[in-house]
Design an enzyme around this catalytic site. Structure first.
Site: not given
Ligand code: UDP
Length: 382
Positions: A176, A299
Protein backbone atom coordinates in the site's frame (compact mmCIF):
# COMPACT_ATOMS: atom_id res chain seq x y z
CA UNK A 1 -34.67 -41.03 6.82
CA UNK A 2 -30.92 -41.74 6.99
CA UNK A 3 -28.71 -39.04 8.48
CA UNK A 4 -26.25 -36.92 6.53
CA UNK A 5 -22.78 -37.44 7.97
CA UNK A 6 -20.42 -34.50 8.21
CA UNK A 7 -16.82 -35.28 9.04
CA UNK A 8 -15.16 -32.38 10.84
CA UNK A 9 -16.67 -29.77 13.17
CA UNK A 10 -14.83 -26.69 11.88
CA UNK A 11 -16.45 -23.82 9.98
CA UNK A 12 -16.90 -25.85 6.77
CA UNK A 13 -18.73 -28.71 8.48
CA UNK A 14 -20.69 -26.61 10.96
CA UNK A 15 -22.18 -24.23 8.37
CA UNK A 16 -23.11 -27.10 6.09
CA UNK A 17 -24.66 -28.97 9.03
CA UNK A 18 -26.77 -25.96 9.95
CA UNK A 19 -27.99 -25.33 6.43
CA UNK A 20 -28.96 -28.94 5.76
CA UNK A 21 -30.59 -29.25 9.21
CA UNK A 22 -32.69 -26.16 8.51
CA UNK A 23 -33.72 -27.77 5.23
CA UNK A 24 -35.04 -30.76 7.19
CA UNK A 25 -32.19 -33.28 7.10
CA UNK A 26 -31.07 -35.16 10.22
CA UNK A 27 -27.35 -34.46 10.62
CA UNK A 28 -24.55 -36.22 12.43
CA UNK A 29 -21.27 -34.32 12.80
CA UNK A 30 -18.21 -36.27 13.91
CA UNK A 31 -14.79 -34.98 14.85
CA UNK A 32 -11.74 -36.97 15.86
CA UNK A 33 -10.70 -34.26 18.31
CA UNK A 34 -12.22 -33.62 21.73
CA UNK A 35 -13.53 -30.18 20.75
CA UNK A 36 -15.52 -28.50 18.03
CA UNK A 37 -14.17 -25.57 16.01
CA UNK A 38 -11.35 -27.30 14.17
CA UNK A 39 -8.32 -25.05 13.97
CA UNK A 40 -10.39 -22.00 14.98
CA UNK A 41 -10.75 -23.40 18.50
CA UNK A 42 -10.33 -20.68 21.15
CA UNK A 43 -10.25 -22.21 24.65
CA UNK A 44 -9.43 -20.14 27.73
CA UNK A 45 -6.11 -20.71 29.36
CA UNK A 46 -7.00 -21.70 32.96
CA UNK A 47 -3.90 -20.01 34.42
CA UNK A 48 -4.20 -16.53 32.88
CA UNK A 49 -7.90 -16.54 31.88
CA UNK A 50 -6.83 -15.41 28.41
CA UNK A 51 -8.70 -16.67 25.34
CA UNK A 52 -6.14 -18.59 23.31
CA UNK A 53 -5.98 -19.00 19.54
CA UNK A 54 -4.91 -22.57 20.14
CA UNK A 55 -4.17 -23.40 16.50
CA UNK A 56 -2.79 -20.06 15.37
CA UNK A 57 -4.24 -16.59 14.88
CA UNK A 58 -7.68 -16.38 13.31
CA UNK A 59 -8.85 -12.88 12.46
CA UNK A 60 -12.17 -12.86 10.71
CA UNK A 61 -12.23 -10.69 7.58
CA UNK A 62 -14.54 -10.54 4.62
CA UNK A 63 -16.08 -8.14 2.13
CA UNK A 64 -18.92 -10.55 1.53
CA UNK A 65 -21.96 -8.97 3.18
CA UNK A 66 -24.05 -12.13 3.14
CA UNK A 67 -21.32 -14.08 4.94
CA UNK A 68 -20.97 -11.27 7.46
CA UNK A 69 -24.73 -11.02 8.03
CA UNK A 70 -25.02 -14.78 8.36
CA UNK A 71 -22.41 -14.92 11.12
CA UNK A 72 -24.10 -12.15 13.11
CA UNK A 73 -26.77 -14.72 13.99
CA UNK A 74 -24.31 -16.84 15.91
CA UNK A 75 -22.31 -14.50 18.11
CA UNK A 76 -21.36 -10.97 19.04
CA UNK A 77 -18.51 -9.64 16.94
CA UNK A 78 -16.18 -6.81 17.92
CA UNK A 79 -14.35 -4.80 15.25
CA UNK A 80 -10.72 -5.87 15.19
CA UNK A 81 -8.04 -4.60 12.85
CA UNK A 82 -5.04 -6.88 12.62
CA UNK A 83 -1.91 -4.70 12.73
CA UNK A 84 1.01 -7.03 12.29
CA UNK A 85 4.60 -6.04 13.05
CA UNK A 86 7.63 -7.62 11.43
CA UNK A 87 10.85 -7.93 13.36
CA UNK A 88 13.60 -7.82 10.69
CA UNK A 89 17.37 -7.52 10.70
CA UNK A 90 16.90 -3.73 10.47
CA UNK A 91 14.33 -3.27 13.24
CA UNK A 92 10.59 -3.57 13.73
CA UNK A 93 8.29 -2.43 10.92
CA UNK A 94 4.64 -2.43 10.04
CA UNK A 95 3.36 -5.21 7.76
CA UNK A 96 1.94 -5.49 5.08
CA UNK A 97 4.32 -3.12 3.34
CA UNK A 98 2.69 0.32 3.48
CA UNK A 99 3.81 3.93 3.26
CA UNK A 100 4.99 3.91 6.88
CA UNK A 101 7.05 0.76 6.26
CA UNK A 102 8.64 2.20 3.12
CA UNK A 103 9.48 5.54 4.74
CA UNK A 104 10.87 4.00 7.91
CA UNK A 105 12.76 1.20 6.18
CA UNK A 106 14.50 3.55 3.72
CA UNK A 107 14.70 6.57 6.10
CA UNK A 108 12.58 8.74 3.81
CA UNK A 109 9.52 11.00 3.99
CA UNK A 110 7.86 10.12 0.70
CA UNK A 111 4.32 10.96 -0.33
CA UNK A 112 2.15 8.18 -1.81
CA UNK A 113 3.08 9.05 -5.40
CA UNK A 114 6.74 9.50 -4.56
CA UNK A 115 6.79 6.12 -2.80
CA UNK A 116 5.18 4.45 -5.82
CA UNK A 117 7.84 5.96 -8.11
CA UNK A 118 10.59 5.07 -5.67
CA UNK A 119 9.52 1.44 -5.44
CA UNK A 120 9.37 1.28 -9.23
CA UNK A 121 13.09 2.18 -9.30
CA UNK A 122 13.85 -0.78 -7.01
CA UNK A 123 11.70 -3.32 -8.79
CA UNK A 124 13.19 -5.87 -11.19
CA UNK A 125 12.35 -4.75 -14.72
CA UNK A 126 13.30 -7.97 -16.51
CA UNK A 127 10.41 -9.99 -15.07
CA UNK A 128 7.29 -9.79 -17.23
CA UNK A 129 4.98 -12.47 -15.88
CA UNK A 130 6.19 -13.63 -12.42
CA UNK A 131 6.39 -17.42 -12.41
CA UNK A 132 6.94 -17.87 -8.70
CA UNK A 133 6.87 -16.21 -5.27
CA UNK A 134 10.37 -14.77 -5.57
CA UNK A 135 9.75 -13.24 -8.99
CA UNK A 136 6.47 -11.78 -7.79
CA UNK A 137 8.32 -10.10 -4.89
CA UNK A 138 11.24 -8.87 -6.98
CA UNK A 139 8.95 -7.44 -9.64
CA UNK A 140 6.82 -5.44 -7.21
CA UNK A 141 9.11 -4.75 -4.23
CA UNK A 142 12.72 -5.17 -5.31
CA UNK A 143 15.49 -7.07 -3.65
CA UNK A 144 15.92 -5.23 -0.33
CA UNK A 145 12.31 -5.45 0.83
CA UNK A 146 12.02 -9.00 -0.45
CA UNK A 147 15.05 -10.14 1.49
CA UNK A 148 14.17 -8.28 4.69
CA UNK A 149 10.50 -9.25 4.88
CA UNK A 150 9.74 -12.25 2.72
CA UNK A 151 12.61 -14.46 1.64
CA UNK A 152 13.74 -15.92 4.96
CA UNK A 153 10.29 -15.91 6.52
CA UNK A 154 8.96 -17.93 3.60
CA UNK A 155 11.86 -20.38 3.75
CA UNK A 156 10.94 -20.96 7.41
CA UNK A 157 7.20 -21.03 6.77
CA UNK A 158 7.22 -23.30 3.73
CA UNK A 159 10.50 -25.22 4.11
CA UNK A 160 11.47 -24.69 0.48
CA UNK A 161 13.09 -22.19 -1.85
CA UNK A 162 10.60 -19.33 -2.53
CA UNK A 163 11.26 -19.98 -6.24
CA UNK A 164 9.26 -23.19 -5.81
CA UNK A 165 6.23 -21.37 -4.37
CA UNK A 166 3.46 -20.05 -6.60
CA UNK A 167 3.15 -16.24 -6.94
CA UNK A 168 -0.38 -16.48 -5.44
CA UNK A 169 1.10 -17.01 -1.97
CA UNK A 170 2.61 -13.51 -2.02
CA UNK A 171 -0.47 -12.01 -3.67
CA UNK A 172 -2.31 -12.68 -0.41
CA UNK A 173 -0.54 -9.61 0.98
CA UNK A 174 -1.18 -6.11 -0.38
CA UNK A 175 1.45 -3.40 -0.92
CA UNK A 176 0.00 0.00 0.00
CA UNK A 177 1.04 3.55 -0.72
CA UNK A 178 -0.99 4.89 2.21
CA UNK A 179 -0.61 4.69 5.98
CA UNK A 180 -3.33 2.04 6.18
CA UNK A 181 -1.59 -0.69 8.19
CA UNK A 182 -4.46 -3.17 8.41
CA UNK A 183 -3.33 -6.65 7.45
CA UNK A 184 -6.49 -7.13 5.40
CA UNK A 185 -8.30 -5.02 2.83
CA UNK A 186 -11.76 -6.28 3.75
CA UNK A 187 -14.84 -4.28 4.62
CA UNK A 188 -15.61 -6.35 7.74
CA UNK A 189 -12.79 -7.24 10.13
CA UNK A 190 -13.76 -8.60 13.51
CA UNK A 191 -13.33 -11.06 16.36
CA UNK A 192 -16.08 -13.05 18.06
CA UNK A 193 -16.30 -11.61 21.58
CA UNK A 194 -16.67 -15.02 23.22
CA UNK A 195 -14.39 -16.79 20.75
CA UNK A 196 -14.79 -18.93 17.65
CA UNK A 197 -15.65 -22.11 19.54
CA UNK A 198 -18.78 -20.42 20.88
CA UNK A 199 -19.78 -19.19 17.40
CA UNK A 200 -19.40 -22.70 16.00
CA UNK A 201 -21.26 -24.12 19.01
CA UNK A 202 -24.15 -21.78 18.19
CA UNK A 203 -24.09 -22.73 14.51
CA UNK A 204 -24.31 -26.40 15.51
CA UNK A 205 -27.07 -25.76 18.08
CA UNK A 206 -30.01 -27.10 16.07
CA UNK A 207 -32.31 -29.92 17.20
CA UNK A 208 -31.53 -31.96 14.07
CA UNK A 209 -27.75 -31.77 14.54
CA UNK A 210 -26.03 -34.41 16.64
CA UNK A 211 -22.32 -33.89 17.39
CA UNK A 212 -20.01 -36.77 18.30
CA UNK A 213 -16.52 -35.79 19.44
CA UNK A 214 -13.53 -38.14 19.82
CA UNK A 215 -14.96 -40.02 16.84
CA UNK A 216 -12.64 -40.77 13.97
CA UNK A 217 -13.90 -41.27 10.42
CA UNK A 218 -14.37 -44.88 9.48
CA UNK A 219 -15.31 -45.82 5.87
CA UNK A 220 -17.91 -48.24 7.31
CA UNK A 221 -19.89 -45.14 8.32
CA UNK A 222 -20.84 -44.67 4.67
CA UNK A 223 -23.33 -47.54 4.92
CA UNK A 224 -25.51 -45.79 7.49
CA UNK A 225 -25.38 -42.31 5.95
CA UNK A 226 -27.46 -40.77 3.17
CA UNK A 227 -24.40 -38.74 2.16
CA UNK A 228 -20.97 -37.92 3.59
CA UNK A 229 -19.39 -34.47 3.57
CA UNK A 230 -15.72 -34.90 4.31
CA UNK A 231 -13.67 -31.96 5.57
CA UNK A 232 -10.60 -33.99 6.52
CA UNK A 233 -7.57 -34.26 4.26
CA UNK A 234 -8.38 -35.56 0.77
CA UNK A 235 -5.30 -37.80 0.61
CA UNK A 236 -6.14 -39.35 4.01
CA UNK A 237 -9.63 -40.20 2.78
CA UNK A 238 -8.03 -42.39 0.13
CA UNK A 239 -5.50 -43.90 2.52
CA UNK A 240 -2.67 -41.99 0.77
CA UNK A 241 -2.95 -44.45 -2.14
CA UNK A 242 -1.85 -41.85 -4.73
CA UNK A 243 0.88 -40.45 -2.48
CA UNK A 244 1.01 -37.79 0.20
CA UNK A 245 -0.08 -34.23 -0.54
CA UNK A 246 2.38 -31.72 0.92
CA UNK A 247 1.23 -29.76 3.94
CA UNK A 248 3.08 -27.62 6.42
CA UNK A 249 2.21 -28.09 10.03
CA UNK A 250 2.75 -25.54 12.77
CA UNK A 251 3.45 -25.97 16.46
CA UNK A 252 3.91 -23.67 19.41
CA UNK A 253 5.99 -23.18 22.52
CA UNK A 254 3.85 -21.25 24.97
CA UNK A 255 4.59 -19.47 28.24
CA UNK A 256 2.65 -17.39 30.73
CA UNK A 257 4.04 -14.16 32.17
CA UNK A 258 2.98 -11.14 34.21
CA UNK A 259 1.96 -7.98 32.33
CA UNK A 260 2.57 -7.49 28.66
CA UNK A 261 5.37 -9.18 26.72
CA UNK A 262 5.28 -7.67 23.21
CA UNK A 263 2.49 -5.06 23.25
CA UNK A 264 0.63 -6.49 20.27
CA UNK A 265 -1.03 -9.69 19.06
CA UNK A 266 1.36 -10.78 16.29
CA UNK A 267 5.02 -10.09 15.57
CA UNK A 268 6.50 -11.90 12.59
CA UNK A 269 10.19 -12.75 12.81
CA UNK A 270 11.56 -12.54 9.33
CA UNK A 271 15.21 -13.56 9.94
CA UNK A 272 16.45 -17.06 9.30
CA UNK A 273 18.56 -17.13 12.50
CA UNK A 274 15.39 -16.79 14.60
CA UNK A 275 13.90 -20.30 14.37
CA UNK A 276 10.26 -19.37 14.97
CA UNK A 277 8.12 -17.58 12.37
CA UNK A 278 6.01 -15.44 14.66
CA UNK A 279 5.11 -14.75 18.27
CA UNK A 280 1.48 -14.47 19.35
CA UNK A 281 0.37 -12.68 22.51
CA UNK A 282 -3.17 -13.94 22.81
CA UNK A 283 -4.76 -11.32 25.03
CA UNK A 284 -4.21 -8.68 22.36
CA UNK A 285 -6.64 -10.58 20.12
CA UNK A 286 -9.35 -9.58 22.64
CA UNK A 287 -8.57 -5.94 23.50
CA UNK A 288 -11.97 -5.53 25.17
CA UNK A 289 -10.80 -7.88 27.95
CA UNK A 290 -8.47 -6.99 30.83
CA UNK A 291 -5.88 -9.45 32.08
CA UNK A 292 -2.97 -8.82 34.41
CA UNK A 293 -1.19 -11.95 33.18
CA UNK A 294 -0.46 -12.93 29.62
CA UNK A 295 0.14 -15.97 27.41
CA UNK A 296 2.62 -15.91 24.55
CA UNK A 297 3.25 -18.58 21.91
CA UNK A 298 6.24 -18.89 19.61
CA UNK A 299 5.07 -20.44 16.35
CA UNK A 300 7.23 -22.82 14.33
CA UNK A 301 6.54 -24.40 10.98
CA UNK A 302 7.63 -27.84 9.78
CA UNK A 303 6.77 -30.54 7.27
CA UNK A 304 3.72 -32.57 8.26
CA UNK A 305 4.71 -36.03 9.48
CA UNK A 306 2.77 -39.05 10.64
CA UNK A 307 0.26 -37.95 13.29
CA UNK A 308 0.77 -34.18 12.76
CA UNK A 309 -2.21 -31.95 12.01
CA UNK A 310 -1.98 -30.67 8.40
CA UNK A 311 -2.38 -26.86 8.24
CA UNK A 312 -1.11 -25.23 5.08
CA UNK A 313 -1.51 -26.99 1.71
CA UNK A 314 1.80 -26.43 -0.10
CA UNK A 315 0.47 -26.90 -3.64
CA UNK A 316 3.89 -27.27 -5.20
CA UNK A 317 4.06 -28.76 -8.69
CA UNK A 318 4.53 -32.32 -7.41
CA UNK A 319 1.48 -31.83 -5.19
CA UNK A 320 -0.63 -30.67 -8.11
CA UNK A 321 0.11 -33.89 -9.96
CA UNK A 322 -0.93 -35.98 -6.97
CA UNK A 323 -3.96 -33.75 -6.41
CA UNK A 324 -5.19 -34.34 -9.96
CA UNK A 325 -5.11 -38.09 -9.34
CA UNK A 326 -7.13 -37.77 -6.13
CA UNK A 327 -9.61 -35.45 -7.81
CA UNK A 328 -10.11 -37.92 -10.59
CA UNK A 329 -10.85 -40.66 -8.06
CA UNK A 330 -13.18 -38.34 -6.17
CA UNK A 331 -14.99 -37.48 -9.41
CA UNK A 332 -16.31 -41.05 -9.53
CA UNK A 333 -17.72 -40.92 -5.99
CA UNK A 334 -21.40 -41.30 -5.35
CA UNK A 335 -22.51 -40.22 -1.90
CA UNK A 336 -19.37 -38.34 -0.81
CA UNK A 337 -18.42 -34.67 -1.17
CA UNK A 338 -15.26 -32.89 -0.09
CA UNK A 339 -15.27 -29.51 1.60
CA UNK A 340 -13.02 -27.01 3.37
CA UNK A 341 -9.31 -26.29 3.36
CA UNK A 342 -8.22 -29.91 3.78
CA UNK A 343 -10.97 -31.63 1.81
CA UNK A 344 -10.23 -29.54 -1.27
CA UNK A 345 -6.50 -28.93 -0.64
CA UNK A 346 -6.67 -25.15 -0.97
CA UNK A 347 -5.25 -22.23 1.04
CA UNK A 348 -8.64 -20.85 2.16
CA UNK A 349 -9.54 -18.23 4.78
CA UNK A 350 -12.50 -18.63 7.14
CA UNK A 351 -14.81 -16.35 5.18
CA UNK A 352 -14.19 -18.28 1.97
CA UNK A 353 -14.99 -21.54 3.74
CA UNK A 354 -18.25 -20.12 5.14
CA UNK A 355 -19.27 -18.72 1.73
CA UNK A 356 -18.51 -22.03 0.07
CA UNK A 357 -20.46 -24.11 2.59
CA UNK A 358 -23.46 -21.78 2.23
CA UNK A 359 -23.39 -22.08 -1.56
CA UNK A 360 -22.60 -25.81 -1.58
CA UNK A 361 -25.50 -26.69 0.72
CA UNK A 362 -27.88 -24.99 -1.74
CA UNK A 363 -26.37 -26.79 -4.74
CA UNK A 364 -26.56 -30.12 -2.96
CA UNK A 365 -30.15 -29.59 -1.79
CA UNK A 366 -31.30 -28.63 -5.29
CA UNK A 367 -29.56 -31.60 -6.89
CA UNK A 368 -31.06 -33.91 -4.28
CA UNK A 369 -34.55 -32.50 -4.72
CA UNK A 370 -34.36 -32.86 -8.48
CA UNK A 371 -32.77 -36.32 -8.37
CA UNK A 372 -29.66 -35.10 -10.23
CA UNK A 373 -26.16 -36.40 -9.52
CA UNK A 374 -24.74 -34.83 -6.38
CA UNK A 375 -21.77 -32.46 -6.52
CA UNK A 376 -18.47 -33.87 -5.24
CA UNK A 377 -16.60 -30.57 -4.89
CA UNK A 378 -17.71 -26.96 -4.33
CA UNK A 379 -18.37 -24.98 -7.50
CA UNK A 380 -14.90 -23.41 -7.66
CA UNK A 381 -13.43 -26.87 -8.29
CA UNK A 382 -16.14 -28.59 -10.26
N1 UDP B 1 5.06 -13.78 4.40
C1 UDP B 1 6.39 -13.42 4.59
N2 UDP B 1 6.70 -12.62 5.66
C2 UDP B 1 5.78 -12.21 6.55
C3 UDP B 1 4.43 -12.58 6.35
C4 UDP B 1 4.11 -13.37 5.26
O1 UDP B 1 7.25 -13.81 3.83
O2 UDP B 1 6.16 -11.52 7.52
C5 UDP B 1 4.74 -14.64 3.24
C6 UDP B 1 4.73 -16.12 3.63
O3 UDP B 1 5.23 -16.88 2.56
C7 UDP B 1 3.25 -16.39 3.84
C8 UDP B 1 2.63 -15.51 2.76
O4 UDP B 1 3.46 -14.33 2.74
O5 UDP B 1 2.92 -17.73 3.68
C9 UDP B 1 1.19 -15.14 2.99
O6 UDP B 1 1.08 -14.53 4.26
P1 UDP B 1 -0.23 -14.71 5.15
O7 UDP B 1 -0.10 -13.78 6.29
O8 UDP B 1 -1.42 -14.64 4.29
O9 UDP B 1 -0.08 -16.20 5.73
P2 UDP B 1 -0.98 -16.88 6.87
O10 UDP B 1 -1.66 -15.81 7.65
O11 UDP B 1 -1.96 -17.74 6.12
O12 UDP B 1 0.01 -17.62 7.67
Amino acid sequence: MKHVLIVGAGFAGAVLARELAEAGWPIRVIDARDHIGGNCHTPRDPDTGVMVHAFGPHIFHTSNTSVWDYLQRFGTWSPFVNRVKASTGRGIFSLPINLHTINQFFGKTLSPDEARDFLATLAATDIQEPANFEEQALKFLGCELYEAFFRDYSIKQWGCDPKELPPEVLKRLPVRFTYNDSYYDCRYQAMPVEGYTEVIQNILAHPSVEVRLNTAWDPEMRQEAEHVFFSGALDQFYGLCEGRLGYRTVFWESENHEGDVQGTAVINHTRLDVPWTRVLEHKHFAPWETHTRTRVSREYSKETGEGDIPYYPKRLEADQTILRRYMERAGHERGVSFIGRLGTYRYLDMHQVVAESLAFSKTWLHAKAEGRSLPVFPAALS
